[in-house]
Structures are given as structure tokens and as C-alpha cells.
Design a protein around this motif. Structure first.
Motif, PDB file in Angstrom:
ATOM      1  N   CYS A 254       1.938  -1.544  -7.479  1.00  0.00           N
ATOM      2  CA  CYS A 254       1.580  -1.437  -8.603  1.00  0.00           C
ATOM      3  C   CYS A 254       0.178  -0.550  -8.656  1.00  0.00           C
ATOM      4  O   CYS A 254      -0.773  -1.044  -8.393  1.00  0.00           O
ATOM      5  CB  CYS A 254       1.335  -2.479  -9.752  1.00  0.00           C
TER       6      CYS A 254
ATOM      7  N   CYS B 294       2.747  -6.644 -14.880  1.00  0.00           N
ATOM      8  CA  CYS B 294       2.179  -5.672 -15.969  1.00  0.00           C
ATOM      9  C   CYS B 294       3.277  -4.565 -16.556  1.00  0.00           C
ATOM     10  O   CYS B 294       2.986  -4.145 -17.429  1.00  0.00           O
ATOM     11  CB  CYS B 294       0.902  -5.006 -15.895  1.00  0.00           C
TER      12      CYS B 294
ATOM     13  N   CYS C 271       6.358  -3.278 -12.119  1.00  0.00           N
ATOM     14  CA  CYS C 271       5.459  -4.380 -11.614  1.00  0.00           C
ATOM     15  C   CYS C 271       5.923  -5.470 -12.434  1.00  0.00           C
ATOM     16  O   CYS C 271       5.893  -5.478 -13.691  1.00  0.00           O
ATOM     17  CB  CYS C 271       4.046  -3.813 -11.940  1.00  0.00           C
TER      18      CYS C 271
ATOM     19  N   ASP D 188      -2.638  -2.991 -11.042  1.00  0.00           N
ATOM     20  CA  ASP D 188      -3.387  -4.189 -10.593  1.00  0.00           C
ATOM     21  C   ASP D 188      -3.165  -4.427  -9.090  1.00  0.00           C
ATOM     22  O   ASP D 188      -3.497  -5.498  -8.676  1.00  0.00           O
ATOM     23  CB  ASP D 188      -2.999  -5.381 -11.433  1.00  0.00           C
TER      24      ASP D 188
HETATM   25 ZN   LIG Z   1       1.030  -4.248 -12.419  1.00  0.00          ZN
END
Ligand SMILES: [Zn+2]
Length: 320
Positions: free
Chosen positions: A166, A151, A148, A169
Motif C-alpha cells: 500500500c 485503507c 489495501c 500506509d
Molecule cells: Zn493502505
């Protein structure tokens, strides 16, 4: 130009309906893997499985029934075959299976059966050329976008291989393509400028090319890249055509350009880092140089652009 730029570049041919509307169906890949009518293109290390060649026959891809491939790192829905000349009937669903090295060796241990797109594209029929280009472009994207961007969590493959998601999130990462301009510069005498890149063999020559930078138009990239690499100011960029070049993720956007009004051909200065040598060629000079220089391979848009200027096939063309 005396004739329209060739519409049939080796990697722009397609005989597949990508059928993107069904990618959102979360059960699609599993259902197609269970359907014996589906055909699967195995991909590994940037190469595809090629069919065993009978003497003298043109190369073609080896598409397998789904039960021949029990597991894959990534499954990609490529669409429905529309070809009437292929072994498979029109409407056949097509998948790509991206395999680990071990799975690829278990499937076919003979190295020669795994073919690179660049080396065989010009010899494939339209269906296989388009399928291989699509599959390798998406596979290369997966290879470099496993995490991702927000993150850093490992992402999951969704949308039948066309999106990575992801799980933390819900950021969706879509396939991307990096545009690069490639430029045929000609002078008042209609000579062509060819350069030798530091990364190539010393006698290989091609057109100047470079990536489009963020916040820049194709035309601005033509003017900037050519000036950076040759010291010359060019003008009048004219779009010629484009071709995907998934090595690993480009699309080459071809332009023609002429020297700016106050620019002299002899003012050319290679940048010394990327471009080591630059030469102007008349058609006669290029013909005389065929024995000593290497030109872009037949799969490339550079080859097509130079041949279009030259007016007949390039006898010195090399793979690559
Ligand atoms: Zn993420």
C-alpha cells in the motif's frame, strides 16, 4: 492402507527453483524482461498459453521470449528452470505475464490455445505442471487482492510479483492460501462414502470436503465438516497428503477417517443444502457404478484418494 499414498499428485510436481532470495531486487523484473534468454508464460482469464500440438504429442506450455509480450498487468518471477528435459536449458529465468483480455487476444486469438490447469495438468510434464500451478495461484491472488485491507487504496506489486504494497500506509499484503480438508470416510466393511454436491451434475460423486475455519485444526475440520454434511460422527483422522488447488486459492489437505465406534453407516443424512445424496460403495459396487456415475477428474486429489482406496485406476474418471 496397503500402499503409500501417491507422492506424485498432478499439481504437486515441481521442476523449478523458485529462487525466492532474489525477489527483493527491485530491478529484477525489468532486467529479466530485457534478457533474451528469459522465457515468459502468458496467463489470461485463469488460463495459460499452450503450445500448438503436433498430432499425438503431449500438451505443453508455450513459453515465449520477453519481447513477444510488450505489456502485462502483472509480472511474476517464477524462478529458474531446473528441468533437463525442457526446451529451455536448466537455469533459464522464468516469468509469468498476467495479460488483459485484449492483450491475450492480440497475442493469440485462437481460443483453443488457452488451456485451463484443471483440464491439462495430468497430461503435462513435471516442469510445466509445477510452473502452471505456481503461476495461476499467484495470478489468482493478485486478482482478488488489489486493494489495501487497512485503507482501501489500490496496492502496488513489489517483490517480483510476490507482495502487494500500500503506497499510503506501507501495509504489505502477502499471497494467501485457503486450506480445505477432503476426507475419505470408510466403514467397518471398508466401504467408501461418496456424496453428490448440489453444485454438480446430479450423477457426479466425490469425497466430502470443506474449508478449515479460523481457529480450527485440520483434524477438527475433518470431524466438523463430515458431521455437517453427512450427520455421521467420524474418528481417527489420518493425514494422506496435500495438493494445491488454485481455483481460486485453495490447498486440499487429504485425510482418511473411520466411523466413530457408536456410529452406524445407515445413520447417514445428507445436509440437503450442500450435499444432496450420499452413498456407500464397496469396490464391487463402485465398479458396477462406473457406467452411471461421474467421479472426480484426474487432476484432483479426490481422484487420487478414491483410486488409492479402490486399488486400481478409476475407469469412469472425468475431467473436472
Ligand atoms: Zn493502505
Amino acid at each position: 492402507m496397503s500402499q503409500p499414498f501417491p507422492a506424485r499428485l498432478p499439481l504437486v510436481r515441481q521442476d523449478v527453483d523458485r529462487n525466492a532470495g532474489v525477489r527483493a531486487d527491485p530491478g529484477l523484473i525489468d532486467r529479466l524482461r530485457a534478457d533474451p534468454a528469459t522465457r515468459v508464460l502468458p496467463i489470461a482469464r485463469g488460463r495459460a498459453l499452450a503450445a500448438e500440438q503436433v498430432d499425438g504429442s503431449a500438451p505443453r506450455l508455450d513459453l515465449l521470449p520477453p519481447d513477444a509480450i510488450p505489456t502485462a498487468e502483472t509480472w511474476i518471477y517464477l524462478g529458474l528452470s531446473t528441468s533437463v528435459s525442457s526446451v529451455e536449458a536448466p537455469g533459464t529465468p522464468l516469468l509469468a505475464a498476467v495479460l488483459t483480455d485484449a492483450a491475450a487476444s492480440a497475442l493469440q486469438s485462437e481460443e483453443l490455445r488457452w488451456a485451463g490447469l484443471r483440464s491439462i495438468a495430468a497430461h503435462l510434464d513435471d516442469r510445466d505442471a509445477g510452473l502452471f500451478t505456481e503461476a495461476i495461484a499467484v495470478a489468482n491472488w493478485h486478482d482478488s487482492h488489489r486493494f489495501c485491507p487497512r485503507c482501501g487504496t489500490a496496492t502496488d506489486t513489489v517483490q517480483a510479483g510476490w507482495v502487494r504494497l500500500c503506497p499510503v500506509d506501507n501495509v504489505e499484503v502477502f499471497p494467501r492460501t485457503d486450506p480445505a480438508v477432503i476426507v475419505r470416510i470408510t466403514d467397518d466393511a471398508d466401504r467408501i462414502l461418496l456424496g453428490s454436491n448440489a453444485l454438480w451434475e446430479p450423477n457426479r460423486y466425490s469425497l466430502l470436503a470443506g474449508f478449515v475455519e479460523p481457529g480450527e485444526s485440520f483434524e477438527a475440520a475433518v470431524l466438523r465438516e463430515t458431521h455437517e454434511e453427512s450427520g455421521l460422527r467420524v474418528a481417527n483422522p489420518v493425514y494422506l497428503g496435500s495438493q494445491p488447488w488454485p481455483f481460486p486459492a485453495s490447498i486440499m489437505v487429504g485425510f482418511g477417517a473411520t466411523l466413530a465406534d457408536d456410529e452406524a453407516p445407515h445413520a447417514v443424512v445428507p445436509d440437503g443444502e450442500e450435499i444432496l445424496e450420499l452413498r456407500w460403495f464397496s469396490r464391487e459396487q463402485l465398479r458396477e457404478a462406473f457406467a452411471e456415475i461421474l467421479l472426480p477428474g484426474p487432476s484432483s486429489i479426490a481422484h487420487a484418494i478414491v483410486a488409492d482406496w479402490y486399488g486400481s485406476p478409476l475407469e469412469s474418471a472425468q475431467d473436472g
